[in-house]
Design a protein around this motif. Sequence first.
Motif, PDB file in Angstrom:
ATOM      1  N   LEU A  37       0.613  -4.644   4.514  1.00 17.66           N
ATOM      2  CA  LEU A  37      -0.485  -5.585   3.678  1.00 17.66           C
ATOM      3  C   LEU A  37      -0.180  -5.256   2.301  1.00 17.66           C
ATOM      4  CD1 LEU A  37      -3.652  -5.490   5.624  1.00 17.66           C
ATOM      5  CD2 LEU A  37      -1.974  -7.417   5.522  1.00 17.66           C
ATOM      6  N   ARG A  87       9.590   2.332 -16.933  1.00 20.88           N
ATOM      7  CA  ARG A  87       9.512   1.049 -16.467  1.00 20.88           C
ATOM      8  C   ARG A  87      10.732   0.225 -16.296  1.00 20.88           C
ATOM      9  NH1 ARG A  87       4.187  -2.035 -19.140  1.00 20.88           N
ATOM     10  NH2 ARG A  87       2.738  -0.484 -18.417  1.00 20.88           N
ATOM     11  N   TYR A 154     -12.579   3.526   5.554  1.00 18.86           N
ATOM     12  CA  TYR A 154     -12.616   2.390   5.870  1.00 18.86           C
ATOM     13  C   TYR A 154     -12.767   1.428   4.669  1.00 18.86           C
ATOM     14  CZ  TYR A 154     -12.936  -2.385   7.513  1.00 18.86           C
ATOM     15  OH  TYR A 154     -13.029  -3.908   7.779  1.00 18.86           O
ATOM     16  N   ARG A 155     -13.937   1.420   4.138  1.00 16.43           N
ATOM     17  CA  ARG A 155     -14.532   0.393   3.197  1.00 16.43           C
ATOM     18  C   ARG A 155     -13.542   0.447   1.818  1.00 16.43           C
ATOM     19  NH1 ARG A 155     -20.710   0.550   2.946  1.00 16.43           N
ATOM     20  NH2 ARG A 155     -21.167   0.033   5.364  1.00 16.43           N
ATOM     21  N   ARG A 156     -13.344   1.818   1.432  1.00 15.81           N
ATOM     22  CA  ARG A 156     -12.408   2.192   0.463  1.00 15.81           C
ATOM     23  C   ARG A 156     -11.180   1.628   0.473  1.00 15.81           C
ATOM     24  NH1 ARG A 156     -14.971   7.769  -1.131  1.00 15.81           N
ATOM     25  NH2 ARG A 156     -15.899   7.416   0.924  1.00 15.81           N
ATOM     26  N   LEU A 158      -9.955  -0.777   2.559  1.00 12.69           N
ATOM     27  CA  LEU A 158     -10.062  -2.188   2.457  1.00 12.69           C
ATOM     28  C   LEU A 158      -9.996  -2.635   1.109  1.00 12.69           C
ATOM     29  CD1 LEU A 158     -10.172  -5.083   3.623  1.00 12.69           C
ATOM     30  CD2 LEU A 158     -12.511  -4.766   3.960  1.00 12.69           C
ATOM     31  N   PHE A 159     -10.892  -2.163   0.309  1.00 13.69           N
ATOM     32  CA  PHE A 159     -11.119  -2.576  -1.017  1.00 13.69           C
ATOM     33  C   PHE A 159      -9.613  -2.142  -1.920  1.00 13.69           C
ATOM     34  CE2 PHE A 159     -14.830  -3.250  -4.117  1.00 13.69           C
ATOM     35  CZ  PHE A 159     -14.080  -4.413  -5.058  1.00 13.69           C
ATOM     36  N   THR A 161      -6.806  -1.707  -0.997  1.00 15.92           N
ATOM     37  CA  THR A 161      -5.689  -2.390  -0.419  1.00 15.92           C
ATOM     38  C   THR A 161      -5.479  -3.898  -0.928  1.00 15.92           C
ATOM     39  OG1 THR A 161      -5.655  -1.109   1.316  1.00 15.92           O
ATOM     40  CG2 THR A 161      -4.301  -2.878   1.748  1.00 15.92           C
ATOM     41  N   PHE A 162      -6.788  -4.480  -0.783  1.00 10.43           N
ATOM     42  CA  PHE A 162      -6.806  -5.930  -1.137  1.00 10.43           C
ATOM     43  C   PHE A 162      -6.703  -6.219  -2.770  1.00 10.43           C
ATOM     44  CE2 PHE A 162      -9.683  -9.595  -1.788  1.00 10.43           C
ATOM     45  CZ  PHE A 162      -8.684 -10.564  -1.579  1.00 10.43           C
ATOM     46  N   ASP A 163      -7.389  -5.511  -3.266  1.00 10.67           N
ATOM     47  CA  ASP A 163      -7.712  -5.676  -4.787  1.00 10.67           C
ATOM     48  C   ASP A 163      -7.996  -4.406  -5.761  1.00 10.67           C
ATOM     49  OD1 ASP A 163      -8.273  -7.347  -7.019  1.00 10.67           O
ATOM     50  OD2 ASP A 163     -10.119  -8.504  -5.989  1.00 10.67           O
ATOM     51  N   ASP A 165      -7.572  -3.308  -8.655  1.00  6.37           N
ATOM     52  CA  ASP A 165      -8.178  -3.548 -10.096  1.00  6.37           C
ATOM     53  C   ASP A 165      -9.566  -3.648 -10.052  1.00  6.37           C
ATOM     54  OD1 ASP A 165      -5.631  -3.325 -11.104  1.00  6.37           O
ATOM     55  OD2 ASP A 165      -5.570  -5.597 -11.680  1.00  6.37           O
ATOM     56  N   VAL A 166     -10.102  -4.559  -9.210  1.00  6.07           N
ATOM     57  CA  VAL A 166     -11.516  -4.625  -8.999  1.00  6.07           C
ATOM     58  C   VAL A 166     -12.223  -3.682  -8.276  1.00  6.07           C
ATOM     59  CG1 VAL A 166     -13.240  -6.305  -8.428  1.00  6.07           C
ATOM     60  CG2 VAL A 166     -11.122  -7.179  -8.782  1.00  6.07           C
ATOM     61  N   VAL A 169     -12.707  -0.822 -11.034  1.00  8.42           N
ATOM     62  CA  VAL A 169     -13.996  -1.087 -11.748  1.00  8.42           C
ATOM     63  C   VAL A 169     -15.324  -0.788 -11.030  1.00  8.42           C
ATOM     64  CG1 VAL A 169     -15.080  -2.889 -13.068  1.00  8.42           C
ATOM     65  CG2 VAL A 169     -12.668  -2.822 -13.286  1.00  8.42           C
ATOM     66  N   THR A 170     -15.137  -1.321  -9.551  1.00  9.28           N
ATOM     67  CA  THR A 170     -16.401  -1.057  -9.126  1.00  9.28           C
ATOM     68  C   THR A 170     -16.648   0.369  -8.389  1.00  9.28           C
ATOM     69  OG1 THR A 170     -15.650  -3.119  -8.335  1.00  9.28           O
ATOM     70  CG2 THR A 170     -17.624  -2.245  -6.895  1.00  9.28           C
ATOM     71  N   VAL A 172     -14.412   2.434  -6.995  1.00  4.91           N
ATOM     72  CA  VAL A 172     -13.542   3.142  -5.971  1.00  4.91           C
ATOM     73  C   VAL A 172     -12.409   3.951  -6.954  1.00  4.91           C
ATOM     74  CG1 VAL A 172     -11.826   2.747  -4.265  1.00  4.91           C
ATOM     75  CG2 VAL A 172     -13.830   1.338  -4.514  1.00  4.91           C
TER      76      VAL A 172
END
Lengths: 281, 265
Positions: A37, A87, A154-156, A158-159, A161-163, A165-166, A169-170, A172
Amino acid sequence: MIATLFEPFGYSFFNNGLAVATLAGALCGLLGVFVVLRGMSYIGHGLSHAVFGGAAASAVVGINYFIGAGIWAVVSGVLIGRIARRRIIGADAAIGVVTTASFAIGLALLNRYGQAKKSIEAVLFGSVLGVQPADIWAVSIVAVLVGLLVIAFYRRLLFATFDPDVAQVTGVKVAWVEALVMMMLSLTILVTMRVIGTLLISALLVIPAATSRMLTNSFARMLWISPVLGAVSGFVGMNASYHLDTSASATVILVAAIGFVVVYAATGLRGRVRVAHVHHI
Amino acid sequence: MNALAVPQALVECHELTCAYDGSVAVDDVSMAVRRGDFVGIVGPSGSGKTTLLKAVLGSIPPASGHVHRLQGLTMAYVPQVESVDWNFPVTVLETVIMTRSRNGWWPRTTKDERDHAERVLHRLGLVDVAERHIRELSGGQQQRVFIARALFHRPELLVLDEPTSGVDVRTRHEVLHLLADLHDEGLSIVLTTHDLNGLAAHLPRVVCINKRIIADGAPRDVLTPVVLEKTYGAEMEVLIHGGMPVVLESGADHVARRLSNLTTF
């Protein structure tokens, strides 16, 4: 007929190998979800090659494999991080440089000082039949540890891995979560490499997860389908390799790949049927 | 006290400068976002809009100056739709409750979380698609899912990056109305946008930046030819239509661009 099927279970070396291959399949299947993923299959590939250098070095120096290769894997990981930060080079090239160099060091060391051919082959292709009780313990402990960590985070996971940046900010701590994934991945490669071998381990980190992705649209379900597919590949592949007299690790990967092809064809067909239905409306 | 006269500042930037690899992206910016604000940050590509947003959120550190956030402020961030991995295996419900990761570790959704998610989904008209995969949604629904995720953890300040980029006119209206409703309900909002007429002109406050702040105020005061030329480096005309400024690109600019295209191809 039935007797032939059960014949290999009479040998303890086979049973040991079977247990480790099944566990390794489940473990790689679970972590493979994150590998697939996050689009980092090259990291699994690279790390396994890097660990090979560590394995060879520890064999030559005469220290414990898990310690030597473990330290080597961590150093490679840090090096990859440092080089990738420039870079102009980029992470994929950094991984390519560090891991192939590490692999080359391993080969050279084994040529010069090692028992040469036999051990090289064992590391490249694994030796399921040479599995020792220490391997069973190591794979079991890492499997339980990784399983518990995936549940606890799990919660962290998932978050992040998916997104990422957000998630950051939230609140994590994404850098920590990424380090956790890398650590679980390194541990997994470390304990399964002697069983499956450097060349094929990345396949087991990718194929079951990719197959499970086609079977479900849910992250949570992927996290159990993929380990089940990995474990089944390990179990069936080991048995098949005994009867067909083929390399154990190659047969395990082939079974996983056949599963992939079957699911790919079946889901493709289902998709086409769905499209056909839509056209009828 | 004067709390009634000037609403409390949620986030304040003081002489903020941010840089990437030595090149300055945001230069000496001082501005405040106050409770009840609905601010649009506009500027050309590379003008530091997103950088300023990230500095406000605290996800990039200032090179100099500082950002002060109200103690205990909850912020939620809605990323650009283009940056989302639409093939990732999550349903609408799973996406919305993702911000719960700060509530605890237990993997299963608790009853409280589910109830709250249902309220948010209901509020945003997404109840019927809760179990769908995020790819199977319309453009407007996709945008709303990520606003729903932001609202799920009850923010005081909602921060959106280009909420209307790459969406059609209908979706743009939908998003704008939704944000206006949320603002009426007391949410403070900051967003960036490229869309001067479709979005910025409708907001109560617009900040024009091009690394530095060029102007900050109501659209009628800010969207003027002088400010826009300073911001975009191109001539623009401004008409007033129905009491609102409408920005037009000047004709000469258009023709020049077409001709330069002709010579390249």
